[in-house]
Write a protein that holds these residues in place. Structure first.
Motif, mmCIF file in Angstrom:
data_model
loop_
_atom_site.group_PDB
_atom_site.id
_atom_site.type_symbol
_atom_site.label_atom_id
_atom_site.label_comp_id
_atom_site.label_asym_id
_atom_site.label_seq_id
_atom_site.Cartn_x
_atom_site.Cartn_y
_atom_site.Cartn_z
ATOM 1 N N HIS A 187 32.258 35.781 55.123
ATOM 2 C CA HIS A 187 33.073 36.995 55.204
ATOM 3 C C HIS A 187 34.526 36.678 54.865
ATOM 4 O O HIS A 187 35.174 37.402 54.105
ATOM 5 N N LEU A 188 35.033 35.608 55.430
ATOM 6 C CA LEU A 188 36.429 35.225 55.195
ATOM 7 C C LEU A 188 36.668 34.915 53.721
ATOM 8 O O LEU A 188 37.657 35.363 53.138
ATOM 9 N N GLU A 233 22.918 23.427 64.519
ATOM 10 C CA GLU A 233 24.228 23.588 63.885
ATOM 11 C C GLU A 233 24.110 24.247 62.518
ATOM 12 O O GLU A 233 24.981 24.992 62.108
ATOM 13 N N ALA A 234 23.036 23.994 61.807
ATOM 14 C CA ALA A 234 22.883 24.560 60.474
ATOM 15 C C ALA A 234 22.407 26.004 60.528
ATOM 16 O O ALA A 234 22.712 26.794 59.652
ATOM 17 N N ALA A 235 21.672 26.395 61.555
ATOM 18 C CA ALA A 235 21.084 27.724 61.601
ATOM 19 C C ALA A 235 22.080 28.785 62.061
ATOM 20 O O ALA A 235 22.027 29.912 61.607
ATOM 21 N N LEU A 236 22.966 28.462 62.952
ATOM 22 C CA LEU A 236 23.892 29.449 63.492
ATOM 23 C C LEU A 236 25.264 29.307 62.848
ATOM 24 O O LEU A 236 25.893 28.266 62.946
ATOM 25 N N PRO A 237 25.735 30.365 62.181
ATOM 26 C CA PRO A 237 27.064 30.272 61.557
ATOM 27 C C PRO A 237 28.164 30.389 62.603
ATOM 28 O O PRO A 237 27.973 30.955 63.674
ATOM 29 N N ARG A 238 29.299 29.839 62.286
ATOM 30 C CA ARG A 238 30.476 29.942 63.153
ATOM 31 C C ARG A 238 31.060 31.323 62.960
ATOM 32 O O ARG A 238 31.300 31.761 61.844
ATOM 33 N N LEU A 239 31.268 32.064 64.037
ATOM 34 C CA LEU A 239 31.850 33.396 63.965
ATOM 35 C C LEU A 239 33.275 33.341 64.490
ATOM 36 O O LEU A 239 33.541 32.750 65.530
ATOM 37 N N TYR A 240 34.180 33.967 63.753
ATOM 38 C CA TYR A 240 35.595 33.984 64.098
ATOM 39 C C TYR A 240 35.975 35.347 64.659
ATOM 40 O O TYR A 240 35.465 36.373 64.226
ATOM 41 N N VAL A 241 36.910 35.358 65.600
ATOM 42 C CA VAL A 241 37.434 36.607 66.145
ATOM 43 C C VAL A 241 38.554 37.091 65.221
ATOM 44 O O VAL A 241 39.097 36.315 64.426
ATOM 45 N N PRO A 242 38.909 38.372 65.279
ATOM 46 C CA PRO A 242 39.946 38.898 64.376
ATOM 47 C C PRO A 242 41.277 38.148 64.459
ATOM 48 O O PRO A 242 41.970 38.008 63.454
ATOM 49 N N GLU A 243 41.628 37.643 65.625
ATOM 50 C CA GLU A 243 42.890 36.908 65.755
ATOM 51 C C GLU A 243 42.865 35.626 64.935
ATOM 52 O O GLU A 243 43.868 35.237 64.335
ATOM 53 N N GLU A 244 41.701 34.937 64.897
ATOM 54 C CA GLU A 244 41.587 33.718 64.097
ATOM 55 C C GLU A 244 41.618 34.041 62.605
ATOM 56 O O GLU A 244 42.252 33.324 61.823
ATOM 57 N N VAL A 245 40.966 35.112 62.216
ATOM 58 C CA VAL A 245 40.982 35.525 60.804
ATOM 59 C C VAL A 245 42.399 35.906 60.389
ATOM 60 O O VAL A 245 42.863 35.544 59.315
ATOM 61 N N ALA A 246 43.110 36.607 61.272
ATOM 62 C CA ALA A 246 44.488 36.999 60.974
ATOM 63 C C ALA A 246 45.382 35.777 60.806
ATOM 64 O O ALA A 246 46.260 35.757 59.936
ATOM 65 N N THR A 283 30.697 41.242 60.917
ATOM 66 C CA THR A 283 29.501 41.329 61.734
ATOM 67 C C THR A 283 29.921 41.947 63.043
ATOM 68 O O THR A 283 30.973 41.606 63.593
ATOM 69 N N ARG A 284 29.093 42.840 63.534
ATOM 70 C CA ARG A 284 29.434 43.503 64.790
ATOM 71 C C ARG A 284 28.550 42.939 65.891
ATOM 72 O O ARG A 284 27.325 43.005 65.817
ATOM 73 N N VAL A 285 29.173 42.393 66.908
ATOM 74 C CA VAL A 285 28.466 41.872 68.066
ATOM 75 C C VAL A 285 28.866 42.755 69.229
ATOM 76 O O VAL A 285 29.986 42.649 69.740
ATOM 77 N N GLY A 286 27.976 43.657 69.615
ATOM 78 C CA GLY A 286 28.332 44.644 70.625
ATOM 79 C C GLY A 286 29.366 45.581 70.031
ATOM 80 O O GLY A 286 29.134 46.232 69.026
ATOM 81 N N ARG A 287 30.527 45.632 70.645
ATOM 82 C CA ARG A 287 31.621 46.446 70.109
ATOM 83 C C ARG A 287 32.706 45.590 69.467
ATOM 84 O O ARG A 287 33.766 46.087 69.114
#
Length: 126
Positions: A64-65, A17-30, A52-56
Motif C-alpha cells: 500500500h505504501l 513471518e512470511a505469511a503475515l504482512p507488517r501493517l502500519y498505522v496512519p501515524e507511521e505512514v505519515a 486495509t481496514r481492521v475493525g474501524r
C-alpha cells in the motif's frame, strides 16, 4: 485434542513471518511520507489511497505504501525525441497591446442602517 486455528504467539512457525504482512498505522505512514496523519486518514476515508481496514482502524501494508508513493509521483514532462530532428527554438509570447479602457461610470453605494437601530422597534422600557 483439537489444535487451535491460530497457534499461540509463544510457538513460532517457519512461515509465520512470511505469511503475515507488517501493517502500519496512519501515524507511521505519515512519518514516512512527510505529511500529517490527518491527511492519510482523510485520503483513506475518501477511498483515494489503498488501505486495509481492521475493525474501524486504517492499516497500511508495504505494498500500500509503495502504491501511494507511485500514485503521487510526478515525472518531468519530456517531449518525444526523434533522431536527427532539431527542436525548434521556443519564442516568448508577445506582450499584448494595452487596449484603452472604456470607463464605466461608478455609482457609490450607500449602506443602510442596521435594523436593530430603527427608532420604534422596541418601544420604551417601563
Amino acid at each position: 485434542m483439537r489444535q487451535p486455528a491460530i497457534p499461540p504467539a509463544s510457538t513460532t512457525t517457519p512461515y509465520a513471518e512470511a505469511a503475515l504482512p507488517r501493517l502500519y498505522v496512519p501515524e507511521e505512514v505519515a512519518a514516512v511520507l512527510g505529511c500529517s496523519a490527518w491527511w492519510v486518514k482523510d485520503r483513506a476515508r475518501r477511498r483515494l489511497i489503498p488501505f486495509t481496514r481492521v475493525g474501524r482502524a486504517y492499516r497500511f501494508s508495504d505494498e500500500h505504501l509503495a502504491e501511494i508513493i507511485r500514485m503521487h509521483e510526478e515525472r518531468p514532462a519530456q517531449a518525444p525525441q526523434h533522431p536527427g530532428v532539431v527542436p525548434a527554438p521556443t519564442r516568448k509570447p508577445h506582450a499584448r497591446r494595452q487596449q484603452p479602457e472604456t470607463t464605466v461610470p461608478t455609482v457609490r453605494l450607500k449602506a443602510r442602517p442596521p435594523r436593530r437601530m430603527t427608532k420604534f422597534q422596541f418601544g420604551t422600557a417601563a
